[in-house]
Motif scaffolding. Structure first.
Motif, mmCIF file in Angstrom:
data_model
loop_
_atom_site.group_PDB
_atom_site.id
_atom_site.type_symbol
_atom_site.label_atom_id
_atom_site.label_comp_id
_atom_site.label_asym_id
_atom_site.label_seq_id
_atom_site.Cartn_x
_atom_site.Cartn_y
_atom_site.Cartn_z
ATOM 1 N N ALA A 41 0.832 -1.211 0.000
ATOM 2 C CA ALA A 41 0.000 0.000 0.000
ATOM 3 C C ALA A 41 0.860 1.253 0.000
ATOM 4 C CB ALA A 41 -0.924 0.015 1.208
ATOM 5 N N GLU A 42 1.957 1.225 0.766
ATOM 6 C CA GLU A 42 2.859 2.372 0.815
ATOM 7 C C GLU A 42 3.579 2.556 -0.521
ATOM 8 O OE1 GLU A 42 4.303 2.653 5.436
ATOM 9 O OE2 GLU A 42 5.154 1.038 4.203
ATOM 10 N N ASP A 53 -5.222 14.679 -5.577
ATOM 11 C CA ASP A 53 -5.891 13.882 -4.558
ATOM 12 C C ASP A 53 -5.627 14.468 -3.173
ATOM 13 O OD1 ASP A 53 -7.066 11.986 -3.009
ATOM 14 O OD2 ASP A 53 -5.797 10.315 -3.657
ATOM 15 N N LEU A 54 -6.626 15.115 -2.604
ATOM 16 C CA LEU A 54 -6.478 15.711 -1.283
ATOM 17 C C LEU A 54 -6.396 14.653 -0.190
ATOM 18 C CD1 LEU A 54 -9.039 18.678 -1.544
ATOM 19 C CD2 LEU A 54 -6.562 18.702 -1.973
ATOM 20 N N GLN A 55 -6.692 13.403 -0.544
ATOM 21 C CA GLN A 55 -6.648 12.303 0.420
ATOM 22 C C GLN A 55 -5.421 11.413 0.220
ATOM 23 O OE1 GLN A 55 -10.837 11.773 -1.036
ATOM 24 N NE2 GLN A 55 -11.108 10.775 0.930
ATOM 25 N N ARG A 56 -4.462 11.876 -0.566
ATOM 26 C CA ARG A 56 -3.280 11.046 -0.843
ATOM 27 C C ARG A 56 -2.357 10.999 0.379
ATOM 28 N NH1 ARG A 56 1.412 13.938 -1.961
ATOM 29 N NH2 ARG A 56 1.136 16.151 -2.415
ATOM 30 N N ASN A 57 -1.398 10.102 0.332
ATOM 31 C CA ASN A 57 -0.403 9.949 1.389
ATOM 32 C C ASN A 57 0.676 11.014 1.203
ATOM 33 O OD1 ASN A 57 1.589 9.200 3.177
ATOM 34 N ND2 ASN A 57 1.457 7.014 2.721
ATOM 35 N N PHE A 58 0.654 12.022 2.050
ATOM 36 C CA PHE A 58 1.574 13.151 1.887
ATOM 37 C C PHE A 58 2.997 12.842 2.349
ATOM 38 C CE2 PHE A 58 -2.461 15.223 1.376
ATOM 39 C CZ PHE A 58 -2.200 16.248 0.460
ATOM 40 N N VAL A 63 2.948 11.859 -8.156
ATOM 41 C CA VAL A 63 3.546 11.399 -9.416
ATOM 42 C C VAL A 63 2.645 11.819 -10.574
ATOM 43 C CG1 VAL A 63 4.384 9.401 -10.712
ATOM 44 C CG2 VAL A 63 4.516 9.415 -8.206
ATOM 45 N N ALA A 64 3.214 12.569 -11.530
ATOM 46 C CA ALA A 64 2.445 12.963 -12.712
ATOM 47 C C ALA A 64 2.120 11.722 -13.530
ATOM 48 C CB ALA A 64 3.255 13.949 -13.547
ATOM 49 N N THR A 65 1.011 11.769 -14.246
ATOM 50 C CA THR A 65 0.578 10.605 -15.022
ATOM 51 C C THR A 65 1.673 10.113 -15.963
ATOM 52 O OG1 THR A 65 -1.716 11.389 -14.947
ATOM 53 C CG2 THR A 65 -1.180 9.742 -16.612
ATOM 54 N N GLU A 66 2.351 11.050 -16.622
ATOM 55 C CA GLU A 66 3.386 10.653 -17.580
ATOM 56 C C GLU A 66 4.614 10.036 -16.913
ATOM 57 O OE1 GLU A 66 3.777 15.180 -16.940
ATOM 58 O OE2 GLU A 66 2.164 13.696 -17.183
ATOM 59 N N ASP A 67 4.739 10.237 -15.603
ATOM 60 C CA ASP A 67 5.909 9.714 -14.881
ATOM 61 C C ASP A 67 5.639 8.397 -14.161
ATOM 62 O OD1 ASP A 67 7.435 11.914 -15.663
ATOM 63 O OD2 ASP A 67 6.849 13.088 -13.905
ATOM 64 N N ARG A 88 -7.964 5.049 -1.508
ATOM 65 C CA ARG A 88 -6.885 5.797 -2.154
ATOM 66 C C ARG A 88 -6.071 4.897 -3.086
ATOM 67 N NH1 ARG A 88 -4.518 7.113 2.127
ATOM 68 N NH2 ARG A 88 -2.783 5.663 2.224
ATOM 69 N N GLN A 89 -5.666 3.716 -2.583
ATOM 70 C CA GLN A 89 -4.875 2.816 -3.418
ATOM 71 C C GLN A 89 -5.708 2.221 -4.552
ATOM 72 O OE1 GLN A 89 -4.395 1.982 0.210
ATOM 73 N NE2 GLN A 89 -2.617 3.331 0.273
ATOM 74 N N THR A 90 -7.004 2.065 -4.312
ATOM 75 C CA THR A 90 -7.879 1.580 -5.379
ATOM 76 C C THR A 90 -7.915 2.594 -6.516
ATOM 77 O OG1 THR A 90 -9.252 0.427 -3.756
ATOM 78 C CG2 THR A 90 -10.206 0.777 -5.932
ATOM 79 N N PHE A 91 -8.009 3.872 -6.152
ATOM 80 C CA PHE A 91 -7.970 4.929 -7.156
ATOM 81 C C PHE A 91 -6.626 4.933 -7.878
ATOM 82 C CE2 PHE A 91 -6.092 9.210 -7.696
ATOM 83 C CZ PHE A 91 -6.708 9.543 -8.889
ATOM 84 N N GLN A 92 -5.557 4.773 -7.110
ATOM 85 C CA GLN A 92 -4.218 4.791 -7.712
ATOM 86 C C GLN A 92 -4.028 3.611 -8.656
ATOM 87 O OE1 GLN A 92 -2.306 7.212 -3.917
ATOM 88 N NE2 GLN A 92 -1.898 5.039 -4.135
ATOM 89 N N LEU A 93 -4.603 2.463 -8.314
ATOM 90 C CA LEU A 93 -4.568 1.315 -9.227
ATOM 91 C C LEU A 93 -5.289 1.673 -10.520
ATOM 92 C CD1 LEU A 93 -4.101 -1.610 -10.032
ATOM 93 C CD2 LEU A 93 -6.106 -2.262 -8.657
ATOM 94 N N ALA A 94 -6.402 2.384 -10.402
ATOM 95 C CA ALA A 94 -7.145 2.818 -11.592
ATOM 96 C C ALA A 94 -6.291 3.735 -12.460
ATOM 97 C CB ALA A 94 -8.427 3.533 -11.169
ATOM 98 N N ARG A 95 -5.534 4.636 -11.821
ATOM 99 C CA ARG A 95 -4.642 5.538 -12.572
ATOM 100 C C ARG A 95 -3.639 4.755 -13.408
ATOM 101 N NH1 ARG A 95 -0.955 9.716 -9.982
ATOM 102 N NH2 ARG A 95 -1.174 10.895 -11.895
ATOM 103 N N VAL A 96 -3.034 3.759 -12.775
ATOM 104 C CA VAL A 96 -2.012 2.971 -13.458
ATOM 105 C C VAL A 96 -2.636 2.144 -14.576
ATOM 106 C CG1 VAL A 96 -0.147 1.313 -13.172
ATOM 107 C CG2 VAL A 96 -0.700 2.870 -11.298
ATOM 108 N N LEU A 97 -3.788 1.533 -14.295
ATOM 109 C CA LEU A 97 -4.471 0.735 -15.312
ATOM 110 C C LEU A 97 -4.852 1.587 -16.517
ATOM 111 C CD1 LEU A 97 -6.781 -1.393 -12.985
ATOM 112 C CD2 LEU A 97 -4.983 -2.300 -14.472
#
Length: 303
Positions: A41-42, A53-58, A63-67, A88-97
């Motif tokens: 998760a980390e 994402d205001l709920q991200r792990n600060f 990370v920009a999408t292109e990076d 949060r991680q579910t959303f981040q998985l969606a970003r990567v997918l």
């Protein structure tokens, strides 16, 4: 002063060399050990956190999408999801997918995160629903996300009210939401608000205020705003006429690859002082090879 033997000097040098080597080895191994010690998760947070994402792990930089490193991020976020990750991680998985081209899987993950109240997931899921023609559902998601203070949600509500997508056209509401996003330093919101005031179709035309908003967006790096403000500076529309400042803005936009700016600069060489000004009604200009190239009108440069 006592002399120090060469043998003693060699011993000191050897000790110093050993210390430097140990420190160098530590500098290499510690980050690796830390990365290995991260929970999935980390690591997902570290590899795919969004700046919106205001709920991200600060604890980690966004990370920009292109990076996004698809291989590492996908592995970490998938494992985090299997282990019962936070929304949060579910959303981040969606970003990567989504970046990996797996659109349907990304949409499923966005839906899951949205149903658990993750604001930025709501926005992205809403955008995908909107693209599929489900405008009302998208609008509802934008409203829910905007209530949490999300910038992109506020911007999308501005677009919805301006264009009447998922709701009726409501210029005052469009302005209200664009203003909220602009105050949160969103350059595109500031640009679109400027265009509304510049056009004068949905609201009363106010070129002076439009120019100020174009300046705000341009200072934030918005290329379209640079071009539109340059056109106003050329003609003195809403601002004091300033050909030098106009050319400077067009040059910045041209360097960034804006075709309109390139064509506009070519149509008025720097050493020409008495040629006709180019304004927003121009529909063609001279390209580098001497051929005619299309130029977008100012009011058509809407995002």
């Amino acid at each position: 002063m006592k002399k120090v033997s060469k043998k003693h000097i060699s011993l000191i040098n050897a000790l110093l060399l050993g210390l430097v080597s140990a420190l160098s080895l530590a500098a290499i191994t510690v980050p690796s050990a830390r990365a290995a010690a991260m929970l999935p998760a980390e690591q997902c947070d570290a590899e795919a956190g969004s700046e919106y994402d205001l709920q991200r792990n600060f604890s980690f930089r966004p990370v920009a999408t292109e990076d996004i490193r698809i291989g590492v991020a996908l592995s970490a976020c998938r494992e985090a999801y299997k282990q019962g990750a936070e929304p949060r991680q579910t959303f981040q998985l969606a970003r990567v997918l989504y970046k990996a081209g797996q659109r349907s899987q990304a949409m499923a993950m966005l839906k899951a995160a949205s149903e658990e109240g993750h604001a930025i997931a709501m926005v992205n899921y809403g955008v995908m629903l909107d693209e599929n023609g489900n405008h009302e559902a998208a609008f509802t998601l934008f409203e829910k996300a905007a209530a949490t203070g999300n910038i992109l949600a506020a911007y999308n509500l501005g677009v919805a009210y301006r264009d009447g997508v998922g709701t009726k056209v409501d210029a005052p509401m469009a302005i209200q939401w664009f203003e909220r996003a602009s105050l949160a330093k969103d350059d595109i919101a500031a640009f679109n608000l400027a265009v509304m005031l510049d056009e004068g179709k949905l609201v009363r035309e106010d070129n002076a205020k439009a120019a100020k908003l174009y300046r705000i967006a341009a200072d934030r790096g918005n290329i379209d705003a640079m071009v539109n403000l340059a056109l106003m500076l050329r003609t003195g529309e809403g601002v004091q006429r300033d050909l030098s400042a106009a050319r400077e803005l067009l040059t910045k936009a041209a360097i960034a690859g804006d075709e309109f700016a390139v064509a506009s600069l070519q149509a008025q060489p720097a050493d020409t002082t008495d040629v006709a000004m180019i304004d927003d009604t121009v529909t063609s200009a001279i390209a580098a090879d001497g051929a005619s190239a299309p130029v977008l009108q100012k009011t058509a440069r809407l995002k």
